[in-house]
Design a protein around this motif. Sequence first.
Motif, short mmCIF file in Angstrom:
data_model
loop_
_atom_site.label_atom_id
_atom_site.label_comp_id
_atom_site.label_asym_id
_atom_site.label_seq_id
_atom_site.Cartn_x
_atom_site.Cartn_y
_atom_site.Cartn_z
N GLU A 1 0.84 -1.21 0.00
CA GLU A 1 0.00 0.00 0.00
C GLU A 1 0.88 1.26 0.00
OE1 GLU A 1 -3.41 0.19 -0.22
OE2 GLU A 1 -3.19 -1.93 -0.71
N ALA A 2 1.75 1.33 -0.98
CA ALA A 2 2.69 2.46 -1.07
C ALA A 2 2.00 3.68 -1.67
CB ALA A 2 3.88 2.06 -1.95
N ARG B 1 14.88 -1.19 -4.96
CA ARG B 1 16.11 -1.88 -5.34
C ARG B 1 17.31 -0.97 -5.15
NH1 ARG B 1 14.98 -3.28 -11.42
NH2 ARG B 1 14.55 -1.04 -11.43
N LYS B 2 18.47 -1.56 -4.91
CA LYS B 2 19.69 -0.77 -4.76
C LYS B 2 20.25 -0.38 -6.11
CE LYS B 2 21.10 -2.96 -0.40
NZ LYS B 2 22.15 -3.76 0.27
N ASP B 3 19.94 -1.16 -7.15
CA ASP B 3 20.59 -0.96 -8.45
C ASP B 3 19.64 -0.45 -9.52
OD1 ASP B 3 19.05 -3.20 -8.50
OD2 ASP B 3 20.50 -4.48 -9.52
N GLY B 4 18.56 0.20 -9.12
CA GLY B 4 17.64 0.70 -10.13
C GLY B 4 16.47 1.41 -9.47
N PRO B 5 15.63 2.05 -10.29
CA PRO B 5 14.46 2.73 -9.74
C PRO B 5 13.48 1.73 -9.14
CG PRO B 5 14.34 2.65 -12.14
CD PRO B 5 15.70 2.16 -11.76
N PRO B 6 12.61 2.17 -8.23
CA PRO B 6 11.64 1.25 -7.64
C PRO B 6 10.67 0.71 -8.67
CG PRO B 6 11.13 3.52 -7.06
CD PRO B 6 12.47 3.54 -7.73
N VAL B 7 10.15 -0.47 -8.40
CA VAL B 7 9.22 -1.14 -9.30
C VAL B 7 7.80 -0.98 -8.77
CG1 VAL B 7 8.63 -3.34 -10.40
CG2 VAL B 7 11.02 -2.84 -9.82
N ALA B 8 6.89 -0.55 -9.64
CA ALA B 8 5.48 -0.40 -9.26
C ALA B 8 4.73 -1.67 -9.62
CB ALA B 8 4.86 0.79 -9.98
N VAL B 9 3.93 -2.18 -8.67
CA VAL B 9 3.19 -3.42 -8.90
C VAL B 9 1.73 -3.22 -8.50
CG1 VAL B 9 3.01 -5.88 -8.37
CG2 VAL B 9 5.26 -4.77 -8.39
N GLU B 10 0.82 -3.61 -9.39
CA GLU B 10 -0.60 -3.64 -9.10
C GLU B 10 -1.10 -5.06 -9.32
OE1 GLU B 10 -3.43 -0.92 -8.52
OE2 GLU B 10 -1.64 -0.77 -7.27
N ILE B 11 -2.01 -5.52 -8.45
CA ILE B 11 -2.54 -6.89 -8.51
C ILE B 11 -4.05 -6.80 -8.48
CG2 ILE B 11 -2.61 -9.13 -7.33
CD1 ILE B 11 0.18 -8.22 -6.09
N LEU C 1 2.02 -2.74 -4.32
CA LEU C 1 3.40 -2.96 -3.87
C LEU C 1 4.33 -1.98 -4.57
CD1 LEU C 1 3.89 -6.86 -3.99
CD2 LEU C 1 3.92 -5.44 -1.93
N ARG C 2 5.32 -1.52 -3.84
CA ARG C 2 6.44 -0.81 -4.45
C ARG C 2 7.70 -1.55 -4.00
NH1 ARG C 2 6.76 4.09 -6.77
NH2 ARG C 2 4.98 5.02 -5.71
N LEU C 3 8.51 -1.96 -4.97
CA LEU C 3 9.71 -2.75 -4.69
C LEU C 3 10.93 -1.85 -4.83
CD1 LEU C 3 8.77 -5.91 -6.80
CD2 LEU C 3 8.07 -5.32 -4.47
N ASP D 1 -4.04 3.58 -14.81
CA ASP D 1 -3.61 4.97 -14.62
C ASP D 1 -2.39 5.06 -13.72
OD1 ASP D 1 -5.74 5.79 -16.17
OD2 ASP D 1 -7.07 6.11 -14.46
N LYS D 2 -2.38 4.29 -12.64
CA LYS D 2 -1.24 4.33 -11.72
C LYS D 2 0.04 3.86 -12.41
CE LYS D 2 -4.17 3.05 -7.77
NZ LYS D 2 -4.41 1.99 -6.75
N LEU D 3 -0.06 2.71 -13.07
CA LEU D 3 1.13 2.14 -13.70
C LEU D 3 1.60 2.98 -14.88
CD1 LEU D 3 0.13 -1.62 -13.55
CD2 LEU D 3 1.73 -0.41 -12.06
N ARG D 4 0.68 3.59 -15.61
CA ARG D 4 1.05 4.49 -16.71
C ARG D 4 1.92 5.63 -16.20
NH1 ARG D 4 -3.75 7.71 -17.74
NH2 ARG D 4 -2.91 8.73 -15.87
N ASP D 5 1.48 6.25 -15.08
CA ASP D 5 2.24 7.38 -14.55
C ASP D 5 3.60 6.95 -14.02
OD1 ASP D 5 0.07 8.86 -15.24
OD2 ASP D 5 -0.34 9.66 -13.24
N GLU D 6 3.66 5.78 -13.38
CA GLU D 6 4.94 5.31 -12.88
C GLU D 6 5.91 5.01 -14.03
OE1 GLU D 6 5.94 4.64 -9.19
OE2 GLU D 6 4.80 6.42 -9.72
N ALA D 7 5.39 4.43 -15.12
CA ALA D 7 6.23 4.14 -16.28
C ALA D 7 6.74 5.43 -16.91
CB ALA D 7 5.46 3.31 -17.30
#
Length: 209
Positions: free
Chosen positions: A59-60, A93-103, A89-91, A113-119
């Motif tokens: 719930e980020a 990482r030390k070696d890259g930008p955070p990953v956005a996850v919707e389920i 979920l927001r993942l 809409d959420k994932l579009r903006d994160e991308a």
Amino acid sequence: MALEPTAAGESQILASALRAHLSETRFTFTGLTGKEATLCITSAVAEWAKLSGWRSRWEAPLRYIDPPRPMDGGCRIYWSPPWSAYLDLRLFRKDGPPVAVEIDREDDSTAVDKLRDEALRGRPALWIRWHGAVRAELPAGVARLHLPTRSSRSPVRYSLTTVTGAAAITFGEAVTPEAQADALHRDQQRIAEEKHAAALPGNPDPIRC
């Protein structure tokens, strides 16, 4: 598992890595409610992140790129899109930008809409869609892993057979530099508008019928 960059984009690479993990661990569930199934899948994704050395936040909080506008709801005024939203979920990482996850169980959600903006912000975006056919078109930069389930009649319960390497992955086109630059500009505008709105005196309660 080492991930090598390809022209397909990092979102697709990560979706493939997650599918491989679910297949290798023989991920499955039987007789779960919709809420339980979503929680089970979310936990499996978080476990994959942990094994990859990443940190998960459930719930980020998320900020849409475009600012909300006041909408007339008849007896009340509401904001669309809302001022705040949350990623499943927001993942980190030390070696890259955070990953956005919707389920999600269905296409009818705000996930696109959420994932579009994160991308558009240059972050990998994964949509885990389980149950039913997928119809929603994917925005640029977003990858979708489809996990088809079976459902029973009342009481409705869901079951997922063991995930295999053939689980479908679809993805949108690559995010163009022009689109990313435009999104960055609009994002900065939205931040400025949000600060301005926060500085205004509190609005009275909406008039209700």
